[in-house]
Motif scaffolding. Sequence first.
Motif, short mmCIF file in Angstrom:
data_model
loop_
_atom_site.label_atom_id
_atom_site.label_comp_id
_atom_site.label_asym_id
_atom_site.label_seq_id
_atom_site.Cartn_x
_atom_site.Cartn_y
_atom_site.Cartn_z
N GLU A 11 0.88 -1.30 0.14
CA GLU A 11 0.35 0.19 -0.26
C GLU A 11 0.82 1.62 -0.28
OE1 GLU A 11 -3.14 2.11 2.96
OE2 GLU A 11 -2.89 0.35 3.18
N ASN A 12 1.50 1.34 0.83
CA ASN A 12 2.82 2.04 0.74
C ASN A 12 4.09 1.81 0.03
OD1 ASN A 12 2.24 4.05 2.66
ND2 ASN A 12 0.74 2.00 3.78
N GLU A 13 4.18 2.71 -0.73
CA GLU A 13 5.24 2.22 -1.85
C GLU A 13 7.40 2.73 -0.94
OE1 GLU A 13 6.31 1.09 -5.91
OE2 GLU A 13 5.01 1.72 -4.90
N PRO A 14 7.99 1.32 -1.45
CA PRO A 14 9.51 0.87 -0.94
C PRO A 14 10.27 1.87 -1.70
CG PRO A 14 8.45 -1.16 -1.59
CD PRO A 14 7.17 -0.30 -1.97
N PHE A 15 11.41 2.57 -1.30
CA PHE A 15 11.88 3.24 -2.05
C PHE A 15 13.55 3.08 -1.50
CE2 PHE A 15 10.74 5.06 2.40
CZ PHE A 15 12.07 5.28 3.02
N SER A 16 13.91 4.00 -1.89
CA SER A 16 15.72 3.07 -1.79
C SER A 16 16.44 4.82 -1.32
CB SER A 16 16.68 3.04 -3.60
OG SER A 16 15.91 1.98 -3.29
N VAL A 17 17.28 4.94 -0.19
CA VAL A 17 18.15 5.82 0.02
C VAL A 17 19.54 4.99 -0.36
CG1 VAL A 17 18.85 7.33 1.60
CG2 VAL A 17 16.67 6.49 0.95
N ASP A 18 21.00 6.30 -0.80
CA ASP A 18 21.57 5.90 -1.16
C ASP A 18 21.78 4.21 -0.87
OD1 ASP A 18 23.01 8.41 -0.47
OD2 ASP A 18 22.40 8.38 1.71
N ASP A 19 22.09 3.30 -1.96
CA ASP A 19 21.47 1.73 -2.45
C ASP A 19 20.90 1.03 -0.71
OD1 ASP A 19 23.03 2.77 -4.56
OD2 ASP A 19 25.07 2.62 -3.58
N GLY A 77 5.77 10.71 6.78
CA GLY A 77 4.46 10.93 6.91
C GLY A 77 3.99 9.96 8.71
N ASP A 78 2.79 9.45 8.75
CA ASP A 78 2.87 7.74 9.71
C ASP A 78 3.38 6.77 9.72
OD1 ASP A 78 1.27 10.29 12.07
OD2 ASP A 78 -0.29 9.52 10.55
N THR A 79 4.37 6.66 8.40
CA THR A 79 4.39 5.55 7.98
C THR A 79 5.62 4.92 8.83
OG1 THR A 79 2.73 4.60 6.52
CG2 THR A 79 4.87 3.37 6.50
N SER A 80 5.93 4.22 8.95
CA SER A 80 7.83 3.11 9.13
C SER A 80 8.25 2.24 8.53
CB SER A 80 7.81 3.17 10.45
OG SER A 80 7.25 1.49 10.97
N TYR A 81 9.45 3.13 7.79
CA TYR A 81 9.97 1.95 6.36
C TYR A 81 11.49 1.67 7.32
CZ TYR A 81 7.03 3.96 3.25
OH TYR A 81 6.13 4.34 2.34
N ILE A 82 11.89 0.18 6.97
CA ILE A 82 12.86 -0.47 7.66
C ILE A 82 13.70 -1.26 6.48
CG2 ILE A 82 11.72 -2.76 7.37
CD1 ILE A 82 13.57 -3.60 9.92
N ALA A 83 15.28 -0.89 6.50
CA ALA A 83 15.81 -1.56 5.01
C ALA A 83 15.88 -3.27 4.79
CB ALA A 83 17.37 -1.74 5.83
N ILE A 84 15.13 -3.51 3.85
CA ILE A 84 14.95 -4.77 3.44
C ILE A 84 16.53 -5.23 3.87
CG2 ILE A 84 15.30 -4.94 0.57
CD1 ILE A 84 12.83 -6.18 0.32
N ARG A 85 17.33 -5.53 4.09
CA ARG A 85 18.06 -6.43 4.03
C ARG A 85 18.07 -6.56 5.28
NH1 ARG A 85 21.74 -9.13 0.84
NH2 ARG A 85 21.58 -7.89 -0.27
N THR A 86 18.14 -5.85 6.51
CA THR A 86 18.27 -5.57 8.17
C THR A 86 16.44 -7.12 8.26
OG1 THR A 86 19.25 -3.58 8.22
CG2 THR A 86 17.65 -4.66 10.08
N PHE A 87 15.82 -6.65 7.55
CA PHE A 87 14.48 -7.53 7.98
C PHE A 87 14.64 -8.36 7.01
CE2 PHE A 87 10.30 -8.40 6.86
CZ PHE A 87 9.33 -8.86 8.41
#
Length: 109
Positions: A11-19, A77-87
């Motif tokens: 629902e909330n789009e993934p994104f990339s920051v600094d690879d 906003g109200d959404t938290s995002y985690i690095a997919i590799r860590t998760f």
Amino acid sequence: IKIDGKYISFENEPFSVDDTNYVPLREAAELLGCEVKWEYGTITISKDKTSLRTMADAEYAVINGETVKVPPVKMQGDTSYIAIRTFAETFGYSIEYDAENNICVLNAK
């Protein structure tokens, strides 16, 4: 994102920051059967005997009792995002980047 051979949309789009690729934390966690708790700014993700505890913007997480340096959880906003590799690696998935299709591929170990 592709998990165990199935394409997943969020629902909330993934994104990339600094690879580093980020996915919406709660959506990803619940998709893999994890429980998510927020308590006084601390985020805890758990499944079976595995747990990851961190805070937004913290450069460290406690994974199964061990403090580990990780890319920080980011807020949009109200959404938290985690690095997919860590998760993924915490909860027993291998991860590869498919550059041709521009997606992350996770497979249960």
